[in-house]
Design a protein around this motif. Structure first.
Motif, PDB file in Angstrom:
ATOM      1  N   SER A 597       6.201  16.077   1.767  1.00 52.91           N
ATOM      2  CA  SER A 597       7.644  15.898   1.599  1.00 52.91           C
ATOM      3  C   SER A 597       8.447  16.540   2.731  1.00 52.91           C
ATOM      4  O   SER A 597       9.623  16.215   2.931  1.00 52.91           O
ATOM      5  N   TYR A 635       0.017   3.121 -10.147  1.00 59.54           N
ATOM      6  CA  TYR A 635       0.438   1.772  -9.772  1.00 59.54           C
ATOM      7  C   TYR A 635      -0.228   0.661 -10.581  1.00 59.54           C
ATOM      8  O   TYR A 635       0.256  -0.470 -10.610  1.00 59.54           O
ATOM      9  N   SER A 657      -3.097   3.465   3.832  1.00 61.31           N
ATOM     10  CA  SER A 657      -1.676   3.678   4.073  1.00 61.31           C
ATOM     11  C   SER A 657      -0.965   3.825   2.733  1.00 61.31           C
ATOM     12  O   SER A 657      -0.929   2.877   1.936  1.00 61.31           O
ATOM     13  N   ASP A 658      -0.399   4.996   2.493  1.00 56.99           N
ATOM     14  CA  ASP A 658       0.358   5.202   1.253  1.00 56.99           C
ATOM     15  C   ASP A 658       1.579   4.295   1.205  1.00 56.99           C
ATOM     16  O   ASP A 658       1.947   3.778   0.142  1.00 56.99           O
ATOM     17  N   THR A 659       2.206   4.087   2.358  1.00 57.83           N
ATOM     18  CA  THR A 659       3.366   3.188   2.399  1.00 57.83           C
ATOM     19  C   THR A 659       2.930   1.745   2.146  1.00 57.83           C
ATOM     20  O   THR A 659       3.691   0.954   1.580  1.00 57.83           O
ATOM     21  N   GLY A 660       1.717   1.420   2.554  1.00 56.69           N
ATOM     22  CA  GLY A 660       1.194   0.078   2.284  1.00 56.69           C
ATOM     23  C   GLY A 660       0.994  -0.157   0.799  1.00 56.69           C
ATOM     24  O   GLY A 660       1.259  -1.255   0.286  1.00 56.69           O
ATOM     25  N   GLU A 662       2.713   1.388  -1.567  1.00 57.75           N
ATOM     26  CA  GLU A 662       4.084   1.253  -2.083  1.00 57.75           C
ATOM     27  C   GLU A 662       4.627  -0.144  -1.821  1.00 57.75           C
ATOM     28  O   GLU A 662       5.282  -0.749  -2.671  1.00 57.75           O
ATOM     29  N   GLY A 663       4.341  -0.668  -0.623  1.00 57.27           N
ATOM     30  CA  GLY A 663       4.810  -2.007  -0.274  1.00 57.27           C
ATOM     31  C   GLY A 663       4.206  -3.069  -1.170  1.00 57.27           C
ATOM     32  O   GLY A 663       4.890  -4.024  -1.575  1.00 57.27           O
ATOM     33  N   SER A 664       2.935  -2.912  -1.516  1.00 54.94           N
ATOM     34  CA  SER A 664       2.284  -3.865  -2.417  1.00 54.94           C
ATOM     35  C   SER A 664       2.925  -3.824  -3.800  1.00 54.94           C
ATOM     36  O   SER A 664       3.147  -4.867  -4.427  1.00 54.94           O
ATOM     37  N   ARG A 666       6.003  -2.908  -4.448  1.00 58.04           N
ATOM     38  CA  ARG A 666       7.347  -3.500  -4.345  1.00 58.04           C
ATOM     39  C   ARG A 666       7.283  -5.024  -4.356  1.00 58.04           C
ATOM     40  O   ARG A 666       8.152  -5.685  -4.951  1.00 58.04           O
TER      41      ARG A 666
END
Length: 862
Positions: A597, A635, A657-660, A662-664, A666
């Motif tokens: 963070s 998730y 990828s943690d953002t990947g 999250e993107g999935s 979303r």
């Protein structure tokens, strides 16, 4: 539909529904084309990892897709449950291997079911059950009776911590592949499968596996390792016996300045006995017993040896050469002896330099004159023979055949072929494995267990010895038996089989796992086999895949199957990788032990800054692992599956990828909102399938884009391009949202129904729970996995207009939108009239106009 997407609730509901309805149970159905989809079964370690998740998700998408395309799909799951890891873990956890294994199977089964994989769990098997290994023992006996199995005393790779023999393939850099401890050489009686009987056939068929990655067949070719040359017999000075050597270069025989034997060669100690070299030879042999003796190890080891005190006689020149024992010669390869030709083999050159041995030149390259006194390296290329008796002046390639023929005529050798592949030693001195079904009788010798007495059960109540050794050799209730031939007291074999034996035929047992009267139901195997698509890691390219090919040939020779190759197509998926995180005080950290963070990540244990390392394969030792359970809890299974497929093509490594992720998640929420927007209008209406001309322009665009996407996704999934297939659906969803933002919502309820239905069907193999929920909410009936793949209409693929690029002298100057059916003259005229083209043509002569219909116009001016 609820206003928000709740994956955990949805997934649990539909998994129970599919299970209770037996949706994924499958039987032979000759009215349908079959498709056997198989992922390599896991070892029951107790926890699945992201490698498992990725591998099995890839397989599940293919299985579900093929089912929707009308195939009768076999998609089974089981457990590779025997082997050393269970014993080692049992010792560490103070439990029994059986209890540890079955508890882990229960745990992993629950985890796999939570991911919604479409397995036919009625076909589940575990290799540690008597119902399975009984037939392995039965086949072992059949092979023994046909001479395909034999027992001999030989030097083997032995791991002391694991108290067992290791195959060469199981030794990595001199260490045990499981525990990592140093391996030594030990002489033991061992059981062997004659895999070398099939070496040529296995090699030939490497070129008949078009559905396999070339890197895998190349690895197998190299491991089989065929060499063509000659077997040559050197006499031994003062003795009647001789030494057989194998060489691929018989043309260089007159350049041999020494003969070298493997340390394990039976002649070594006898040659040294009574000579001044006796003690040196003993010291050298003791040293070799502590070193790894595999082909891989000797390639990199420094060449060393010891003179035995004896001399060999060259059969062509009659010359006298010393006999050495050397660490670079393998007893298992060829004859366990080589002739050393230093001037024309770099390995021999290095050895001769170390021990001051001659390096006579016998092959002179064209236009040069080599001198052994000044040579810095061996000459291994072509040339003309010199110093080679009657063969001098001959081209060396021609001489290879001529010398081999001469040797054969003199009864001193012959043309020969050799393979690097060795017979498969399958004896293991461990407890947790399939008992070898043989009996040792002082009167009758080795006798097989009668078929009526199978299986020879592994006593699961036996406790491991304190050092981790097998209890079977000291368990009288196991080893004390009556000889089935003479009725006298005898001893049961206490070795167990290499765990790779179990994994060499499990795919056949899946075809009829409950068959009690035979190893498998031959009609079921004839229907399902061979496996149409096999998915597994490239790390099994040699051991598991080669052994499976061998076993299938054994079964063919027994008349049990009518094919040689078990796997038609093979996909070796890439690894799952993630960057490492390191704290100076606590070393490698798990992802959950890092606070991301802040601008600079810190250790949650001590608050110190954390160093972000390079991206590497996920491993417990580096702690750069992601626990699938954490993902599933946060998730759900569908997001996890979606990310694994979207992040990289299956054959490539996947970088976490943690953002990947999250993107999935979303994206799924975006599709959910799209379904919510149109659910009232689309519920209980038929999907539109009429003429495009009857639709408004906006609805026509959505309908057309939907059909284009259906075609694109089908083509991509057929090629296993899952990431681009998913991307195509994302593009469709984005286009619909973009139109809505312009106030161009779908007007025709049937078009909206067609859109949502098509998205559900296309995404169903990837995110099955999510799509089933939407499908049902719209009034769709039945299980989505049983529905047919959506069909595209060719007329619906065609665009009303096209965008044409306008170039002047090859450079982009403008664009123009034209009717899709515009002819070449219309396209040319429109391009010449564009503002950009007019500006750059001003004052210049148009020499040529090139039209690539439907794409571009290039105006050439000068």
């Amino acid at each position: 539909m609820p206003d928000s997407y709740n994956p955990l609730e949805i997934e649990n509901k539909w998994q129970k529904s599919w299970d209770s309805d037996g949706v994924f149970q499958v039987h032979e159905d000759r009215e349908k084309p079959k498709y056997y989809l198989l992922e390599m079964f896991p070892y029951p370690s107790g926890k699945i990892h992201m490698g498992h998740v990725r591998n099995y998700t890839i397989g599940d998408v293919v299985a579900r897709y093929k089912r929707m395309r009308g195939f009768n799909v076999l998609h089974p799951m089981g457990w590779d449950a025997f082997g050393m890891p269970a014993e080692n873990a049992a010792i560490q956890n103070n439990t029994h291997p059986a209890a540890w294994t079955y508890e882990n199977i229960d745990s992993m089964r629950k985890q796999l079911k939570r991911l919604g994989f479409s397995y036919d769990w009625d076909r589940e098997l575990a290799t540690c059950t008597p119902e399975y290994y009984r037939w392995e023992q039965w086949l072992f006996i059949r092979m023994f009776e046909k001479g395909m199995v034999y027992r001999k005393e030989s030097f083997v790779n032995f791991c002391d911590p694991c108290q067992t023999v290791l195959a060469n393939e199981q030794v990595e850099d001199g260490a045990c592949w499981r525990c990592g401890r140093e391996v030594r050489q030990k002489k033991l009686w061992q059981w062997y499968f004659r895999i070398t009987d099939y070496a040529q056939d296995l090699l030939d068929y490497c070129d008949k596996l078009p559905g396999w990655p070339e890197k895998v067949t190349t690895m197998q070719k190299n491991w089989i390792g065929k060499s063509t040359g000659a077997r040559i017999r050197f006499g031994i000075e003062g003795r009647e016996e001789g030494i057989d050597v194998f060489t691929t270069r018989p043309d260089t025989i007159c350049g041999a300045s020494f003969v070298c034997l493997a340390p394990e060669h039976p002649l070594v100690t006898g040659l040294a006995k009574g000579s001044s070299q006796t003690s040196e030879v003993e010291v050298f042999l003791a040293k070799m017993a502590r070193q790894e003796r595999t082909a891989k190890a000797i390639e990199t080891a420094e060449k060393e040896g010891v003179f035995t005190g004896a001399y060999a006689i060259n059969p062509v020149s009659g010359g006298r050469v010393p006999i050495y024992a050397g660490n670079f010669v393998l007893m298992e390869y060829g004859t366990g002896a080589v002739m050393g030709v230093p001037a024309h083999d770099q390995r021999d050159f290095d050895f001769a330099a170390r021990y001051c041995l001659p390096r006579p030149v016998v092959v002179q390259p064209a236009g040069e004159k080599l001198d052994e006194a000044t040579m810095q390296e061996a000459w291994t290329g072509p040339g003309t023979l010199v110093n080679s008796e009657e063969f001098s002046g001959m081209d060396n390639v021609v001489a290879q055949t001529a010398i081999a023929d001469w040797l054969q005529a003199k009864n001193a050798g012959e043309k020969a072929e050799r393979f690097r592949l060795r017979d498969w030693g399958i004896s293991r001195q461990r407890y947790w494995g399939t008992p070898i079904p043989m009996i040792h009788c002082d009167t009758c010798g080795i006798v097989s267990v009668p078929e009526k007495d199978l299986p020879v059960r592994l006593p699961e109540d036996a406790g491991l010895l304190e050092n981790g050794g097998s209890p079977l050799g000291s368990l009288a209730s196991f080893y004390e038996v009556i000889c089935p031939k003479c009725g006298e007291n005898a001893r049961r074999d206490t070795d167990t089989m290499d765990t790779f034996v179990e994994s060499s035929w499990y795919f056949l047992r899946y075809c009829s796992p409950k068959e009690e009267a035979a190893i498998f139901d031959r009609e079921a195997v004839a229907y399902w086999m061979p496996v149409d698509q096999y998915i597994g890691g490239v790390e099994h390219a040699v051991m598991h895949l080669l052994y499976s090919r061998y076993f299938t040939r054994v079964l063919e020779a027994e008349g049990l199957v009518d094919f040689k190759e078990p796997f038609t197509n093979l996909l070796t998926q890439g690894m799952v990788c993630k960057e490492t995180t390191t704290c100076k005080e606590h070393g490698f950290l798990y992802p959950e032990e890092v606070d991301f963070s802040k601008d600079t990540p810190t250790c949650t244990k001590c608050g110190n800054p954390v160093a972000i390392g390079r991206v590497e394969k996920m491993s417990k030792s580096k702690r750069n692992v992601v626990d699938p359970t954490i993902l599933l809890d946060r998730y759900g299974a569908d997001t996890t599956r979606l990310f694994c497929l979207f992040a990289a093509p299956p054959e490539r490594d996947l970088e976490w990828s943690d953002t990947g992720v999250e993107g999935s998640f979303r994206f799924l929420n975006r599709v959910w909102r799209l379904a919510l927007r149109y659910q009232d209008a689309a519920r209980n209406v038929l999907a539109y399938n009429g003429e495009l001309a009857a639709l408004s322009e906006g609805d026509r665009d959505v309908f057309r884009k939907t059909h284009q996407t259906i075609k694109k996704v089908a083509e991509d999934v057929d090629r296993f391009h899952f990431n681009t297939a998913i991307s195509a659906v994302m593009e469709l969803v984005n286009a619909v949202f973009a139109a809505g933002e312009k106030g161009e919502d779908i007007q025709n309820a049937g078009v909206a129904r067609h859109l949502i239905e098509s998205i559900c069907l296309m995404l169903s193999p990837v995110v099955p729970h999510f799509t089933q929920e939407i499908w049902t909410s719209l009034g769709g009936e039945g299980a989505l996995p049983e529905k047919a793949w959506p069909q595209w209409r060719e007329d619906a693929l065609q665009e009303d207009s096209i965008l044409v690029v306008v170039q002047v002298n090859g450079k982009l100057r403008d664009r123009v939108t034209l009717p899709a059916d515009a002819d070449e003259e219309s396209i040319k005229a429109a391009a010449l009239a564009t503002e950009g083209a007019v500006r750059f043509m001003e004052g210049k002569e148009v020499k040529k106009v090139i039209v690539v219909k439907g794409k571009l116009v290039n105006i050439v001016v000068g």
